[in-house]
Scaffold this active site. Structure first.
Site, mmCIF file in Angstrom:
data_model
loop_
_atom_site.group_PDB
_atom_site.id
_atom_site.type_symbol
_atom_site.label_atom_id
_atom_site.label_comp_id
_atom_site.label_asym_id
_atom_site.label_seq_id
_atom_site.Cartn_x
_atom_site.Cartn_y
_atom_site.Cartn_z
ATOM 1 N N HIS A 59 27.455 31.115 -78.608
ATOM 2 C CA HIS A 59 26.981 31.574 -77.292
ATOM 3 C C HIS A 59 25.752 31.165 -76.579
ATOM 4 O O HIS A 59 25.893 30.527 -75.477
ATOM 5 C CB HIS A 59 26.819 33.199 -77.491
ATOM 6 C CG HIS A 59 27.845 34.023 -77.873
ATOM 7 N ND1 HIS A 59 28.959 33.863 -77.207
ATOM 8 C CD2 HIS A 59 27.868 35.163 -78.458
ATOM 9 C CE1 HIS A 59 29.933 34.924 -77.746
ATOM 10 N NE2 HIS A 59 29.219 35.564 -78.534
ATOM 11 N N LYS B 190 18.865 41.489 -83.090
ATOM 12 C CA LYS B 190 19.351 42.649 -83.011
ATOM 13 C C LYS B 190 18.316 43.888 -83.283
ATOM 14 O O LYS B 190 17.261 43.638 -83.457
ATOM 15 C CB LYS B 190 20.539 43.059 -84.221
ATOM 16 C CG LYS B 190 21.625 42.350 -84.079
ATOM 17 C CD LYS B 190 22.527 42.698 -85.330
ATOM 18 C CE LYS B 190 24.089 42.057 -84.982
ATOM 19 N NZ LYS B 190 24.619 42.501 -83.810
#
Length: 487
Positions: free
Chosen positions: A237, A337
């Site tokens: 990504h 995260k």
């Protein structure tokens, strides 16, 4: 985007999480819009967790319907969508079962699209089984990430799949490339004379690309602990977004022209010296903390994660591109995260004016800034300085919005919807070519190897923060900071 192209869309992993949350909802939205999918097009779900078509449609009603149409479900459209769906019960570990699939699709019309929403370990067996029953002709194959664990394993998968399908039949999907603001970034750069002359080292101070998540590893602990943030997010990504931001103007928007320019960026990435990794690469792992007032556990206590795991859940990198356009401009990449917010954005900080008669605020780098927000809301904002009302020449930051919903009546298309339509219609520009993928792995792998060799644990950070302090210190060395730190 209308089509008359008939198709048979075969969905492997038809009861999986990706099919439930993304693929089937995206196909429904294309169906509901009218004209985007040929009336004769069929969806064939492949799974082993349903007994027959009736049981599968019941599963779709229960699990997929909640993810479609934010403003409610058009029941008429939903009923006609279900009529498109067929079901074949197959054990993917048994190649002989693929004769059932062959028989199910042999009389269905149009191009065949095989979407592998499965683990990568099944990619090669599925492709070989498809070839064994003659289903690799007049077909396209969609491969989800992750495609391999490193360069060697990625090449092994690509070699095996490439023996069965030609490169132009292979669609390696990266859903970030299908997001509306990424498409508008290309339009801004290559459709307007305003930005392109400024899109270079003489006028750009630095660029930040962030993909931040509030969620932890959830139920993916086993997978994630063998993967980590660098493999899961950076190799695909983030480097794909970087290549879109930094690419040269393509000859045209055809698939190979766009991907050729992206490849040149990936090949121009400055290799990171192992001796410098501590200065330009930060890896972290979340500990316990709070997300919006709720306590969350540490990564090492998540289900499926080894108690003493050194897998990173956060990565920040300083990247340089060795070409004439970008030499000397730092690109800061960040993903993690259990961070403070869910956000994906590209921030282009332009240089300050060389001299100002309006005060020191006009000399601040980043006073002129372009922010392309990919999630949760998709917007593009151009920041500049303007005079505050009242006495004196006092400057304040203001922004100009590209408010797509005010100019266009059509709603923005979700990334998966756009990309699935591109597969059906044979458009490859927004999919990753094999040489792009190899170049990305080649650049990432020395970082992985050095982290493994050093055996140093990731830097801890509390859940609900923006990651380790070292990530901010890395930018401070270059006289800048992450966007949220300015407020």
């Amino acid at each position: 985007m209308q089509t008359d192209s008939s198709f048979t869309f075969v969905l492997f992993g038809g009861t999986g999480d990706l099919s439930m949350r993304k693929i089937l909802p995206a196909l429904f939205e294309a169906h509901r819009a009218g004209g985007m999918l040929a009336d004769s097009g069929k969806i064939v779900a492949v799974a082993r967790h349903a007994a027959d078509r009736g049981e599968y449609l019941q599963w779709v009603n229960e699990h997929v319907k909640p993810y479609v149409s934010k403003n409610g479900v058009d029941e008429t459209a939903w009923a006609s969508f279900l009529e498109r769906i067929e079901f074949v019960k197959i054990d993917l570990g048994n190649p002989e079962d693929f004769t059932l699939l062959r028989d199910a699709v042999k009389d269905l019309p149009g191009i065949r699209v095989f979407y592998l929403a499965t683990g990568p370990s099944l990619f090669v067996p599925i492709c070989r089984a498809l070839a064994s029953v003659g289903l690799n002709e007049n077909a396209r194959i969609v491969l989800e990430k992750p495609l391999g664990y490193d360069l060697k394993s990625s090449n092994a998968i690509n070699d095996a799949v490439g023996e069965i399908f030609a490169e132009e039949q292979i669609y390696r999907i990266d859903h970030y490339l299908g997001k509306e603001p990424v498409q508008n970034l290309l339009a801004l750069r290559f459709g307007n004379a305003l930005f392109e002359p400024l899109w270079r080292r003489e006028w750009v101070e630095s660029i930040q690309i962030t993909i931040a998540e509030e969620l932890g590893v959830e139920a993916r602990g086993d997978f994630y602990d063998n993967t980590g943030a660098l493999r899961d997010m950076v190799q695909n990504h983030l480097l794909q977004l970087l290549s879109i931001v930094a690419m040269e103007p393509p000859h045209s928007m055809d698939s190979d022209s766009v991907r050729d320019e992206k490849l040149r960026v990936l090949r121009a990435l400055k290799p990171i010296d192992p001796l410098d990794i501590g200065k330009v690469a930060v890896r972290g792992q979340y500990h316990s903390g709070g997300i919006r007032g709720s306590a969350v556990p540490a990564y090492a206590t998540e289900p499926g994660v080894k108690p003493n795991s050194t897998t990173e859940t956060f990565v920040a990198l300083k990247v340089e591109i060795e070409n004439w356009r970008w030499a000397g401009v730092p690109f800061f990449l960040r993903t993690g995260k259990r961070l403070a917010d869910r956000v994906a954005e590209i921030v282009v900080n332009f240089r300050a004016v060389p001299h100002s008669a309006l005060g020191v605020s006009a000399l601040r780098a980043g006073a002129n800034r372009l922010v392309i927000r990919l999630q949760p809301n998709e917007t593009i904002r151009l920041y500049c300085l303007a005079k505050q009302p009242g006495e004196g020449m006092n400057l304040a930051s203001v922004h100009l919005d590209l408010a797509f919903d005010q100019f266009f009546r059509e709603g923005q298309m979700e990334a998966y919807q756009r990309l699935l339509l591109d597969v059906i219609n044979g458009r490859l520009a927004l999919f990753v070519r094999r040489d792009e993928q190899e170049a990305a792995w080649r650049w990432v792998e020395p970082i992985l190897n050095e982290w493994k060799a050093s055996n140093k644990p990731p830097k801890p950070y509390a859940s609900g923060t923006w990651g380790p302090a070292a990530a901010s210190a890395m930018l401070a060395q270059h006289g800048t900071c992450w966007l949220e730190e300015e407020n």
